[in-house]
Design an enzyme around this catalytic site. Structure first.
Site, PDB file in Angstrom:
ATOM      1  N   ARG A 176      69.835  41.337  43.219  1.00  0.00           N
ATOM      2  CA  ARG A 176      70.896  42.113  43.978  1.00  0.00           C
ATOM      3  C   ARG A 176      72.313  41.436  43.424  1.00  0.00           C
ATOM      4  O   ARG A 176      73.010  42.231  43.343  1.00  0.00           O
ATOM      5  CB  ARG A 176      70.773  42.146  45.282  1.00  0.00           C
ATOM      6  CG  ARG A 176      69.677  43.043  45.793  1.00  0.00           C
ATOM      7  CD  ARG A 176      69.543  43.369  47.382  1.00  0.00           C
ATOM      8  NE  ARG A 176      68.831  44.395  47.698  1.00  0.00           N
ATOM      9  CZ  ARG A 176      68.062  44.657  48.826  1.00  0.00           C
ATOM     10  NH1 ARG A 176      68.322  44.188  49.609  1.00  0.00           N
ATOM     11  NH2 ARG A 176      67.568  45.937  48.825  1.00  0.00           N
ATOM     12  N   LYS A 178      51.410  53.115  54.259  1.00  0.00           N
ATOM     13  CA  LYS A 178      51.080  54.285  55.026  1.00  0.00           C
ATOM     14  C   LYS A 178      51.632  55.684  54.653  1.00  0.00           C
ATOM     15  O   LYS A 178      52.923  55.828  54.112  1.00  0.00           O
ATOM     16  CB  LYS A 178      51.690  53.996  56.544  1.00  0.00           C
ATOM     17  CG  LYS A 178      51.177  52.901  57.472  1.00  0.00           C
ATOM     18  CD  LYS A 178      51.675  53.052  58.632  1.00  0.00           C
ATOM     19  CE  LYS A 178      51.752  51.718  59.315  1.00  0.00           C
ATOM     20  NZ  LYS A 178      53.147  51.377  60.183  1.00  0.00           N
ATOM     21  N   GLY A 194      61.875  48.178  46.960  1.00  0.00           N
ATOM     22  CA  GLY A 194      60.831  47.704  47.807  1.00  0.00           C
ATOM     23  C   GLY A 194      59.845  46.790  46.806  1.00  0.00           C
ATOM     24  O   GLY A 194      60.236  46.198  45.970  1.00  0.00           O
ATOM     25  N   GLY A 250      64.954  51.439  51.360  1.00  0.00           N
ATOM     26  CA  GLY A 250      65.249  52.514  52.411  1.00  0.00           C
ATOM     27  C   GLY A 250      66.160  53.590  51.754  1.00  0.00           C
ATOM     28  O   GLY A 250      66.117  54.754  51.988  1.00  0.00           O
TER      29      GLY A 250
HETATM   30  P1  AMP Z   1      55.102  49.874  51.386  1.00  0.00           P
HETATM   31  O1  AMP Z   1      56.086  48.915  51.921  1.00  0.00           O
HETATM   32  O2  AMP Z   1      54.612  51.200  52.287  1.00  0.00           O
HETATM   33  O3  AMP Z   1      55.256  50.331  50.014  1.00  0.00           O
HETATM   34  O4  AMP Z   1      53.706  48.988  51.262  1.00  0.00           O
HETATM   35  C1  AMP Z   1      53.727  48.010  50.698  1.00  0.00           C
HETATM   36  C2  AMP Z   1      52.208  47.125  51.212  1.00  0.00           C
HETATM   37  O5  AMP Z   1      51.300  47.852  51.132  1.00  0.00           O
HETATM   38  C3  AMP Z   1      52.308  45.845  50.467  1.00  0.00           C
HETATM   39  O6  AMP Z   1      52.413  44.810  51.035  1.00  0.00           O
HETATM   40  C4  AMP Z   1      50.726  46.012  49.814  1.00  0.00           C
HETATM   41  O7  AMP Z   1      50.020  45.022  49.708  1.00  0.00           O
HETATM   42  C5  AMP Z   1      49.946  47.131  50.926  1.00  0.00           C
HETATM   43  N1  AMP Z   1      49.022  47.620  50.307  1.00  0.00           N
HETATM   44  C6  AMP Z   1      48.927  48.763  49.665  1.00  0.00           C
HETATM   45  N2  AMP Z   1      47.803  48.949  49.036  1.00  0.00           N
HETATM   46  C7  AMP Z   1      46.879  48.349  50.172  1.00  0.00           C
HETATM   47  C8  AMP Z   1      45.391  48.430  50.502  1.00  0.00           C
HETATM   48  N3  AMP Z   1      44.604  49.120  49.785  1.00  0.00           N
HETATM   49  N4  AMP Z   1      45.307  47.787  51.512  1.00  0.00           N
HETATM   50  C9  AMP Z   1      46.006  46.953  52.335  1.00  0.00           C
HETATM   51  N5  AMP Z   1      47.287  46.888  51.968  1.00  0.00           N
HETATM   52  C10 AMP Z   1      47.903  47.384  50.953  1.00  0.00           C
END
Ligand code: AMP
Length: 395
Positions: free
Chosen positions: A39, A202, A351, A374
């Site tokens: 950054r 999620k 991210g 974000g």
């Molecule tokens: P996000 O911030 O929503 O992009 O989520 C990223 C996080 O989701 C990372 O820490 C990944 O390790 C986790 N993640 C991605 N796929 C999986 C999975 N199949 N099971 C558990 N965690 C996951």
């Protein structure tokens, strides 16, 4: 209204106050060191340009972490000041505080050219978008530059209210301009086919981004834990994979709305019996009881790769699996390599996917690697950000 660029600004002999996003990760143990300087590195061209344009002084503002309006040495910008001095090859004075006596005396010294204000979030008014605070910091400069894309989705004093004091004297820094230009070319007439890769934890976290992408793209490749609610909604079993009822309900709605069949889901997986478990192939769509999906499998890597290879525009946000664990990183890394090998206009939005792209060593092959997680998702969703709008129009 157009965003005015620093390139059009007359800075000769002017005192410049500039907002950067120096919110970098630090090591947990003392002495705290910056673990990823990207950054700051991405802000350096703007700093150099301000100096080349003959500014008499540059006062830099940034936040670091979430000190919640309290002075907390854990979040001091001291390591950032040290790194900036090293990178720029000149003194960078860190003020004692962002306002009042902690900075005023310093600014009167003719020999101090580069000043970094101590963490602006040590001041309670910053996150309240306080006008009085904005007025105080506005006094330190004749011209305001905002290069803090990563904080532009926040309506804070140093990103939003401050613009009220710089009518026709506020400009976007080089990084801010590049971020907005890259992201807006995804929204305005992107070259087709347009393929988006959305992963992560999620559905509910990214529902608005997914909805927007369904309008923009030809194909939406879903991976990571985000895929299991979709698979469950279609009748597959997901074992003990991450999958909430709320997300299954959202996935059902998205699938019902997907009249053009844009959404693509994993055909196979890599599973284990726990997050630390031994990886095993799962060749079908359904995941057996007692197992959890932790990465996309080889058939999915191939199928998703085929879509990516045809794309002229690509947007990627979110890992394809639990990529922090090497056993489950293959899907995410293969996305990074496959996208890097295309000639498509490719944007990675903030991210964890940015961390994965950096780790793959292919970051320079992407058209744009966004510094704001974000901020980039909110820009895609709404086509505007409070900090950017204030920079264009004033407050
Ligand atoms: P996000 O911030 O929503 O992009 O989520 C990223 C996080 O989701 C990372 O820490 C990944 O390790 C986790 N993640 C991605 N796929 C999986 C999975 N199949 N099971 C558990 N965690 C996951």
């Amino acid at each position: 209204m157009q965003l005015k660029s620093i390139q059009d600004a007359d800075l000769k002999g002017k005192r410049v106050i500039a907002r950067f996003d120096f919110n970098v990760p630090l090591t947990k143990t003392e002495p705290r060191k910056i673990s990823d300087t990207s950054r700051i590195d991405q802000a350096i061209p703007t700093i150099r340009l301000i100096l080349e344009k003959g500014a008499s002084k540059l006062v830099m503002i940034s936040h670091l972490g979430r000190p919640d309006g309290q002075v907390n040495p854990k979040y001091s910008l001291e390591p950032v000041a040290e790194y900036l001095a090293e990178k720029l090859g000149s003194d960078v004075i860190l003020s004692e505080s962002a306002v009042d006596n902690g900075v005023k005396n310093l600014l009167h010294l003719p020999e101090t050219k580069l000043v970094l204000l101590e963490n602006i979030r040590f001041i309670p008014g910053e996150e309240k978008n306080d006008m009085e605070l904005a007025e105080k910091i506005a006094q330190y400069g004749d011209v305001y530059i905002n290069d803090a894309f990563g904080a532009a989705h926040r309506k804070h004093s140093s990103t939003h209210a401050i613009n009220a004091f710089f009518k026709n004297r506020a400009y976007a820094g080089l990084l801010m301009k590049k971020e907005i230009d890259s992201l807006s070319s995804l929204l305005e007439k992107p070259a087709k086919p347009f393929v988006a890769v959305i992963g992560g934890a999620k559905v509910s976290d990214k529902i608005k981004t997914i909805e927007k992408m369904m309008v923009l793209v030809d194909t939406l490749l879903i991976g990571g834990a985000m895929a299991y609610p979709f698979l469950k909604a279609k009748g597959a079993t997901v074992g003990k994979s991450l999958c909430s009822d709320e997300d299954v309900a959202l996935a059902k709605q998205l699938l019902a709305a997907d009249k053009g069949g844009k959404i693509q889901l994993p055909k196979d997986h890599v599973v284990a019996d726990s997050l630390e478990g031994t990886p095993a192939p799962c060749p079908g769509v359904s995941i057996p009881e007692g197992q959890m999906g932790l990465d996309i499998g080889p058939l999915t890597i191939e199928a998703y790769g085929a879509h990516i290879k045809t794309a002229k525009t690509i947007f990627w946000n979110g890992p394809m699996g639990l990529f922090e664990n090497k056993n489950f990183a293959k899907g995410t890394m293969s996305m990074a390599h496959t996208i890097a090998a295309t000639k498509a206009f490719s944007v990675v939005g903030g991210g964890d996917s940015v961390a994965a792209v950096q780790e793959s060593g292919e970051a320079d092959k992407f058209s744009h690697v966004s510094t704001g997680g974000g901020a980039s998702l909110e820009y895609i969703e709404k086509g505007e950000l409070p900090g950017v709008q204030a920079l264009k129009m004033g407050v």
